[in-house]
Design an enzyme around this catalytic site. Structure first.
Site, mmCIF file in Angstrom:
data_model
loop_
_atom_site.group_PDB
_atom_site.id
_atom_site.type_symbol
_atom_site.label_atom_id
_atom_site.label_comp_id
_atom_site.label_asym_id
_atom_site.label_seq_id
_atom_site.Cartn_x
_atom_site.Cartn_y
_atom_site.Cartn_z
ATOM 1 C CG PHE A 97 21.988 -35.419 1.089
ATOM 2 C CD1 PHE A 97 21.035 -34.617 1.677
ATOM 3 C CD2 PHE A 97 22.081 -36.745 1.470
ATOM 4 C CE1 PHE A 97 20.171 -35.120 2.640
ATOM 5 C CE2 PHE A 97 21.225 -37.263 2.427
ATOM 6 C CZ PHE A 97 20.268 -36.453 3.023
ATOM 7 C CG ASN A 145 18.811 -41.140 0.602
ATOM 8 O OD1 ASN A 145 17.673 -40.732 0.814
ATOM 9 N ND2 ASN A 145 19.831 -40.799 1.372
ATOM 10 N N PRO A 146 16.424 -40.602 -2.664
ATOM 11 C CG PRO A 146 14.159 -40.756 -3.233
ATOM 12 C CD PRO A 146 15.262 -41.480 -2.477
#
Length: 294
Positions: free
Chosen positions: A92, A194-195
């Site tokens: 990510f 920050n899932p």
């Protein structure tokens, strides 16, 4: 070979990116040119002319960006605060909005000597490494379940250690496992996360849809599948007075604070907006023994 003005090459790149629907065409054109030429973006004006092969190389990068390959995949790097991170397929890409969560976290541990910090769902290691850079005295622990993302985090951690930052402790694990970091129960000063939080089926830009790992973006039907476990983990990991900050979708301005308030040991729940005023992350702190809720 006749050299060409760089400003004209950038202008052409900007037009191509704008036509492709890229959100920040001028910025991306300049960043691609700076990457190609090996200079800072604000120093581009010092490179008035470029050779035809350089112009062609810029065209090639712009063509890939116009196809919505993420800018960070083309440059190979992304930044969170003062920390540069290697990124690419399988991990990510950190977003600028996460810097607000980082700022809150660093303020939460001001005055705490040698704080213990946990980064859940670390991905590239962005939050963990940014904390380690800002607080060299901190003991920073980070966990990631995806092997590819974890390999990126390890490379980034090694690179940051080589430039003098404090090493962090990286672990392979799943935040949905109630035993993750069990040895840190009750002693953590700060939990950051920050899932994956985007509700399944939500339209996202091509850069996200085609290049960010699905499991790093989407968090189930309501987007809260992982967040619920993060709240539970924070409730047991934090020491009294410790703080937690969880980034979330802009549709979660009520639901994530509600999940935090549902934990009797968490108090001082607050919602925080991003730079354009959308709900972006929620925070809470662990109660002291004599506070209501314990």
């Amino acid at each position: 070979m006749t050299r060409q003005p760089l400003r004209l090459a950038i202008l052409e790149a900007e037009r191509s990116l704008a036509a492709a629907g890229v959100a920040s065409p001028r910025t991306d054109a300049e960043l691609l040119a700076a990457h190609l030429l090996g200079v800072e973006r604000n120093k581009l004006m010092m490179v008035p002319l470029v050779d035809p092969p350089q112009v062609q190389a810029l065209h090639d990068l712009v063509r890939r960006r116009a196809a919505r390959v993420p800018l960070q995949h083309l440059t190979g790097t992304a930044n969170l605060a003062e920390v540069e991170l290697g990124v690419g397929p399988g991990v990510f890409v950190p977003r600028p909005e996460t810097e607000l969560l980082l700022e809150w976290g660093l303020q939460a541990i001001e005055g705490v000597e040698q704080p213990t910090v946990v980064d859940l769902c670390t991905g590239s290691g962005a939050l963990a490494l940014a904390v380690a850079h800002a607080r060299p005295d901190a003991a920073v622990h980070a966990v990631e379940k995806d092997p590819t993302a974890l390999s990126w985090a390890r490379r980034n951690a090694e690179r940051r250690t080589q430039v003098g930052d404090t090493p962090i402790s990286l672990y392979s694990g799943d935040v949905t496992d109630p035993t993750v970091f069990m040895d840190l129960d009750g002693v953590v000063d700060l939990v950051l996360c920050n899932p994956p939080y985007v509700p399944d089926g939500t339209p996202v830009p091509p850069e996200v849809r085609n290049h960010d790992p699905y499991e790093a973006v989407f968090g189930g039907r309501d987007g809260l599948d992982v967040v619920r476990h993060v709240v539970a983990a924070a409730a047991r990991l934090l020491r009294p007075g410790g703080g937690v900050a969880i980034e979330h979708d802009d549709t979660h301005g009520g639901s994530v604070p509600a999940l935090l308030r549902a934990r009797r040991v968490l108090t001082d729940v607050q919602e925080h907006p991003d730079l354009v005023g959308r709900p972006r992350f929620a925070t809470a702190r662990r109660t002291w023994p004599d506070e209501p809720g314990d």
